[in-house]
Scaffold this active site. Structure first.
Site, mmCIF file in Angstrom:
data_model
loop_
_atom_site.group_PDB
_atom_site.id
_atom_site.type_symbol
_atom_site.label_atom_id
_atom_site.label_comp_id
_atom_site.label_asym_id
_atom_site.label_seq_id
_atom_site.Cartn_x
_atom_site.Cartn_y
_atom_site.Cartn_z
ATOM 1 C CD GLU A 1 7.992 12.421 -4.267
ATOM 2 O OE1 GLU A 1 9.132 11.845 -3.688
ATOM 3 O OE2 GLU A 1 7.796 13.591 -3.102
ATOM 4 C CD GLU B 1 8.940 18.713 -3.747
ATOM 5 O OE1 GLU B 1 8.098 17.624 -4.129
ATOM 6 O OE2 GLU B 1 9.813 18.847 -4.765
#
Length: 666
Positions: free
Chosen positions: A108, A128
C-alpha cells in the site's frame, strides 16, 4: 548531509532525498516507523534544494505490514492510511524502490508513491484476507486504477505472493531491473528529473478504468464465485474494488475504511488472527529460540504399506530426496507402483507436469532397510519391526507408527500429502535432537507441528472422542442424530460426529465405554447390522460409487424404539454443548500436561478435525460463547454421564477473573 534515525534513514544527495526504512528484520510498518516516515516526508518537502524523494527499505525487503496486535484495537496514529495520503500528496515526485518480499501495508505504501521500480526477484502480496482482514490504506482504490478490477482482485483475494516481473503484478512497476532496485530507482529518478520531474498521484490514474465493461464483468464474476462462501473479507474487497470505479477517490477511501473496520471487528477475523498466532506459536515446538534447525535434503522412510507410501509421496512432493527401505522386497514391489499411481493422478489433474513427476521420482532410492539409512539427516519408521535396523551414529529416528511412544512419534493428519498437521508425540525418553529433527521435518514438509506429551494418544483423537461422546449423550436425551449433525454442518463443520463415525466404520467405535445409564450409539447401530459406510448403512444410508450419504427415514423409528424422543434443542444449544464438551476435554489435557497451551488444541481442531478456521477451535469458541454460558449449559444437562459434563476447575478460575482460555496462551 546525512542523519541516522532509529527506524528511518534520511539523506540528501544532489537534491534527491533518500528515505530508508530501517526496522529489521522485515521492516514492519508499526506505529513508530509510520511516525518517523511521516516526519521524514514533512522534512523532505520543506528542503529548499529537494527535487525528488527516493523511498526504499534497508535489509532484505522494502516493507511489510504492521504489527498484528494493532488489528485488535485499531492502529495508533498515524495510521497507514494517513501516511499513504501524505506520500501521495507530496509536491516532490516519490519513487519507491522495491526489493525482497513486500506484504500488505508495504504494498500500500508503494502504491501511494508516484512511481515504482523493482528488481526482478521482488514478490508482493496481500495476506490480510487470510486473517479475515482487507487492505485499509487505499489499495482497493489505487490498485484498480493501475491494473483494472480483474488483476487487482487476483492480487488481493488470493493471499498469495506474486512476482513483480510477471502478470498481474508487473503492471505495478514502472521499471523492473535485473538486480539492485535502489540503483535502478536512482537512475529512474535522474531520467525523470531530466524529463521535468512530474508528480503522478496514483489516485489520478484512470488506466485501469479504460474498459468499463471488462471492469464490471470482473467484479460480477468474483462476486458470483464468492456468493456461497462464508468468509466476509473477500466479499468486502470485491465491493470496495467495485466502489473504486463508481465513487470519487476520497469517497472510495471512506468506503474502504468502513469495510475494513467491519472486517476487523468481526468474529471471523478474531478467529483467523487467533489461528495465525497459534500456528506460529506451535511451530516452535517449545524449543529455545536460538536452537539450530538443520536443512533437510534427504530422509529415510523405513517400512512398507500404505503409511510408508503416503510419507514417501509427501516428502517427494515437497522436494525432499527419499531413501525408502524395507526388509520385505515384496512390500516395495507393491508400494512403488502405488507411489507411481499417486503421481499419475496428480499429472492427470494438471497439478504437475509429467516431467515434474519424473524429476521427483528420480530423487527416490529403494532397497533393504539397512542399506537405506546412510546419507540421510532423519530416519522415519513407517512400519513396525524397523527399530533395530542399524544406522549411522547421530541420525535422529522418529516413528510414524501408531501405538506407545517412548521417544518421539509423528502423527500425521490424513491425507498426509495435503493435511498440514503433525502431532509430535514427545515420550519419556525423547532427546532434544529428535525434537529438533521433528521440527525440521515439519518445516521441510510445510506442515505445522504441535507438541504433545502422551504415551501415544493424540489430541485429535481425544477431541473427536469427546465430540462423539457428547453427541451420544444428546441422543440419549431424545435428540436426533441428523439434527445434531445438521446444526454443526450448517455452522460450517463438514465432519460432524455421526457422519464421521459412519465414514470411519461403526464397529471401530462401538467398544468405546460410556458411563452407566449412557449409551454408545455406534454399538446400537452395529446391533441392528448397520456398520457404516462400508456396509451401506449406519446412521446414514450409503449408496452409489463412491458411496454418498443420505438420511434414512427408518432411523427415526429405530431410535424411538430404543429411547423416547424429546423437544428438539436449537442448533445454537447443540453447538454450545458439543463444543463445550470438547473444550472441557481440552481442559483435561491441559491439566494433565498433555498439551502446553489452549491454542495448541485449537490448532489440532482446525487442521486435524477441519473445524472452520474462520470459526476457531473449541478453546476459542467457548470464549466467543462466554465461559459462564457454556458452563451453565453443561451443568444444566440432566444426563447420567455427570463426570464428563462437569466443567473442569479451570473454567471457574477463568470466569472468576473475567478471562478466557486465550489468557493461558504463552
Amino acid at each position: 548531509m546525512s542523519e541516522a534515525r532509529d527506524t528511518v534513514g534520511y539523506s540528501v544527495d544532489h537534491g534527491v532525498v533518500r528515505i530508508g526504512i530501517r526496522n529489521p528484520p522485515v521492516n514492519a510498518l508499526v506505529r513508530d516507523v509510520r511516525a518517523a516516515l511521516l516526519a521524514a516526508f514533512d522534512r523532505a518537502c520543506s528542503e529548499e534544494s529537494a527535487v525528488a524523494i527516493l523511498l526504499s527499505g534497508e535489509g532484505p525487503g522494502f516493507a511489510t505490514g504492521a504489527d498484528l496486535s494493532e488489528s485488535d484495537g485499531g492502529a495508533d496514529a498515524p495510521t497507514m492510511a494517513a501516511l499513504c495520503a501524505r506520500v501521495e500528496a507530496s509536491p516532490l515526485p516519490v519513487v519507491a524502490a522495491l526489493h525482497g518480499t513486500v506484504l500488505g501495508a508495504g504494498v500500500e505504501l508503494a502504491l501511494a508513491a508516484h512511481y515504482r521500480v523493482a528488481d526482478a526477484d521482488t514478490r508482493i502480496g496481500f495476506p490480510e484476507v487470510r486473517l479475515g482482514l482487507m487492505p485499509s490504506a487505499g489499495a482497493t482504490q489505487r490498485l484498480p486504477r493501475l491494473v483494472g478490477a480483474g488483476a487487482a482482485l487476483d492480487l488481493m483475494l488470493s493471499g498469495r505472493l506474486f512476482s513483480m516481473d510477471a502478470p498481474p503484478a508487473e503492471a505495478l512497476a514502472d521499471l523492473v531491473v535485473a538486480e539492485d532496485a535502489r540503483a535502478g530507482a536512482a537512475q529512474f529518478v535522474a531520467a525523470l528529473l531530466e524529463d521535468g520531474g512530474a508528480v503522478r498521484p496514483t489516485s489520478g490514474i484512470r488506466l485501469g478504468f479504460a474498459d468499463p465493461k471488462a471492469y464490471g464483468h470482473a467484479v460480477t464474476q468474483r462476486r458470483e464465485a464468492l456468493a456461497k462462501a462464508p468468509e466476509l473479507a473477500p466479499r468486502e474487497i470485491v465491493a470496495a474494488v467495485e466502489a473504486a470505479n463508481l465513487l470519487p477517490f476520497e469517497a472510495g477511501l471512506a468506503f474502504e475504511a468502513d469495510a475494513a473496520q467491519t472486517c476487523r471487528v468481526s468474529a471471523q477475523s478474531r478467529a483467523l488472527r487467533a489461528a495465525f498466532v497459534a500456528e506460529h506459536r506451535a511451530r516452535r515446538l517449545d524449543l529455545p529460540a536460538d536452537a539450530p534447525l538443520p536443512e533437510l535434503t534427504r530422509i529415510a522412510v523405513l517400512g512398507g504399506g500404505p503409511l510408508a507410501v503416503q510419507l514417501v509421496f509427501a516428502a517427494l512432493l515437497c522436494g525432499l530426496a527419499v531413501n525408502w527401505g524395507t526388509r520385505d522386497p515384496a512390500a516395495l514391489r507393491e508400494g512403488v507402483p502405488r507411489l507411481r499411481r499417486l503421481f499419475d493422478g496428480f499429472v492427470r489433474r494438471g497439478a504437475m507436469s509429467e516431467d515434474d513427476a519424473l524429476d521427483r521420482l528420480a530423487d527416490l532410492r529403494i532397497g533393504d532397510s539397512a542399506a537405506m539409512t546412510g546419507g540421510v539427516e532423519v530416519i522415519v519408521h513407517a512400519a513396525r519391526g524397523q527399530g533395530d535396523v542399524p544406522a549411522p551414529d547421530g541420525i535422529p529416528r522418529l516413528s510414524a507408527v501408531s501405538g506407545m511412544v517412548r521417544q518421539v512419534g509423528l502423527r500425521f493428519a490424513p491425507p498426509i500429502h495435503a493435511a498440514r498437521l503433525i502431532e509430535v508425540i514427545v515420550g519419556p525418553s525423547a532427546s532434544p535432537e529428535q525434537i529438533v529433527a521433528a521440527r525440521a521435518l515439519a518445516r521441510a514438509l510445510d506442515k505445522i507441528p504441535v507438541r504433545v506429551h502422551a504415551p501415544g494418544e493424540t489430541v485429535a483423537g481425544r477431541l473427536m472422542a469427546a465430540c462423539q461422546r457428547a453427541a451420544d449423550a444428546l441422543v440419549d436425551l431424545g435428540q436426533h442424530p441428523y439434527d445434531i449433525d445438521r446444526a454443526l454442518r450448517e455452522w460450517g463443520w463438514h465432519r460432524p460426529p455421526f457422519l464421521a463415525s459412519d465414514r470411519r466404520g461403526l464397529p471401530d467405535l462401538a467398544a468405546r465405554p460410556r458411563a452407566e445409564g449412557a449409551r454408545n450409539w455406534c454399538d446400537v447401530m452395529v446391533g441392528h447390522d448397520r456398520r457404516g459406510r462400508a456396509g451401506g448403512a449406519g446412521f446414514y444410508l450409503w449408496e452409489g460409487t463412491p458411496p454418498v450419504p443420505s438420511e434414512d427415514p427408518g432411523l427415526t423409528a429405530l431410535l424411538e424404539a430404543e429411547r423416547p424422543a424429546a423437544r428438539p434443542l436449537s442448533p445454537d444449544q447443540i453447538r454450545r454443548l458439543v463444543f463445550g464438551a470438547m473444550a472441557n476435554e481440552g481442559a483435561r489435557m491441559l491439566a494433565s500436561g498433555m498439551v502446553l497451551r489452549p491454542s495448541d488444541i485449537d490448532v489440532v481442531a482446525t487442521l486435524g478435525l477441519e473445524l472452520p478456521r474462520w470459526r476457531g477451535g473449541p478453546m476459542h469458541l467457548v470464549g466467543v460463547y462466554g465461559l459462564l454460558s457454556v458452563c451453565r449449559a453443561m451443568e444444566g444437562l440432566d444426563h447420567p454421564d455427570k463426570a464428563f459434563w462437569t466443567p473442569q476447575p479451570v473454567f471457574g478460575a477463568l470466569i472468576k477473573n473475567g478471562r478466557s482460555f486465550e489468557a493461558m496462551n504463552r
